[in-house]
Design a protein around this motif. Structure first.
Motif, mmCIF file in Angstrom:
data_model
loop_
_atom_site.group_PDB
_atom_site.id
_atom_site.type_symbol
_atom_site.label_atom_id
_atom_site.label_comp_id
_atom_site.label_asym_id
_atom_site.label_seq_id
_atom_site.Cartn_x
_atom_site.Cartn_y
_atom_site.Cartn_z
ATOM 1 N N GLY A 4 0.820 -1.207 0.000
ATOM 2 C CA GLY A 4 0.000 0.000 0.000
ATOM 3 C C GLY A 4 0.850 1.250 0.000
ATOM 4 N N ALA A 5 1.954 1.233 0.741
ATOM 5 C CA ALA A 5 2.873 2.366 0.763
ATOM 6 C C ALA A 5 3.549 2.538 -0.601
ATOM 7 C CB ALA A 5 3.925 2.184 1.857
ATOM 8 N N ILE A 6 3.925 1.436 -1.228
ATOM 9 C CA ILE A 6 4.548 1.498 -2.551
ATOM 10 C C ILE A 6 3.542 2.033 -3.571
ATOM 11 C CG2 ILE A 6 5.632 0.140 -4.391
ATOM 12 C CD1 ILE A 6 7.358 0.549 -1.809
ATOM 13 N N ALA A 7 2.293 1.583 -3.476
ATOM 14 C CA ALA A 7 1.249 2.105 -4.367
ATOM 15 C C ALA A 7 1.073 3.609 -4.168
ATOM 16 C CB ALA A 7 -0.066 1.376 -4.127
ATOM 17 N N SER A 8 1.187 4.079 -2.925
ATOM 18 C CA SER A 8 1.107 5.522 -2.649
ATOM 19 C C SER A 8 2.252 6.274 -3.311
ATOM 20 C CB SER A 8 1.136 5.791 -1.142
ATOM 21 O OG SER A 8 -0.010 5.309 -0.520
ATOM 22 N N LEU A 9 3.456 5.699 -3.252
ATOM 23 C CA LEU A 9 4.606 6.341 -3.908
ATOM 24 C C LEU A 9 4.407 6.431 -5.419
ATOM 25 C CD1 LEU A 9 7.646 4.759 -2.029
ATOM 26 C CD2 LEU A 9 6.933 7.159 -1.980
ATOM 27 N N LEU A 10 3.727 5.432 -5.977
ATOM 28 C CA LEU A 10 3.527 5.405 -7.427
ATOM 29 C C LEU A 10 2.278 6.168 -7.870
ATOM 30 C CD1 LEU A 10 4.513 1.702 -8.176
ATOM 31 C CD2 LEU A 10 5.907 3.776 -8.428
ATOM 32 N N ASN A 11 1.527 6.702 -6.926
ATOM 33 C CA ASN A 11 0.324 7.466 -7.253
ATOM 34 C C ASN A 11 0.684 8.939 -7.510
ATOM 35 O OD1 ASN A 11 -2.350 8.049 -7.720
ATOM 36 N ND2 ASN A 11 -2.848 8.283 -5.563
ATOM 37 N N VAL A 12 1.540 9.138 -8.492
ATOM 38 C CA VAL A 12 1.975 10.471 -8.920
ATOM 39 C C VAL A 12 1.794 10.567 -10.428
ATOM 40 C CG1 VAL A 12 3.613 10.793 -7.009
ATOM 41 C CG2 VAL A 12 4.384 9.711 -9.118
#
Length: 135
Positions: A4-12
């Motif tokens: 979930g944290a990695i998905a947040s980083l990629l949500n740019v």
């Protein structure tokens, strides 16, 4: 889960303009290519009184349509993989309540699936996360 944290980083915008979805574990059934799926496993680093570090192994699968470009979809997949690596590799910081010390690329594998007509690049990453010590 660190996915979930990695998905947040990629949500740019550098990623969201290239893919239709970034999903931990499973992509939604109705999503169209290109998209990214994140899978993970974790192992604690043991100490005498517990652990304070988790070593995560991530697999990011980048799926693209085979007919999307003249290179069987791999040109598009490689463009997405490069953007993902630019954001994730050697990242250190706190995101979604996870303190990440570093992210390292272990392996990158291109795959062409003739049955599903998908070009895919698999990125295997190691993530070192610092967590509160458990006693």
């Amino acid at each position: 889960m660190i996915s979930g944290a990695i998905a947040s980083l990629l949500n740019v915008s550098a990623i969201t303009t290239l893919v239709n979805d970034v999903s931990p574990i499973l992509a939604p059934q109705d999503v169209t290519m290109p998209y990214i799926v994140i899978n993970e496993s974790a192992t604690p680093e043991l100490y005498k009184k517990g652990f304070s570090v988790l070593h995560h192994e991530l697999q990011l699968d980048i799926y693209c349509s085979k007919g999307k470009d003249a290179n069987g979809g791999f040109l598009q997949a490689e463009t997405i993989a490069t953007a993902v690596k630019t954001i994730l590799l050697y990242y250190a910081g706190t995101v979604a309540s996870h303190t990440i010390e570093t992210i390292i690329l272990q392996n990158e594998t291109p795959i062409l699936d003739n049955i599903s007509q998908e070009a895919r690049i698999i990125l295997e990453l190691k993530v070192r996360e610092n967590i509160t010590e458990i006693t």
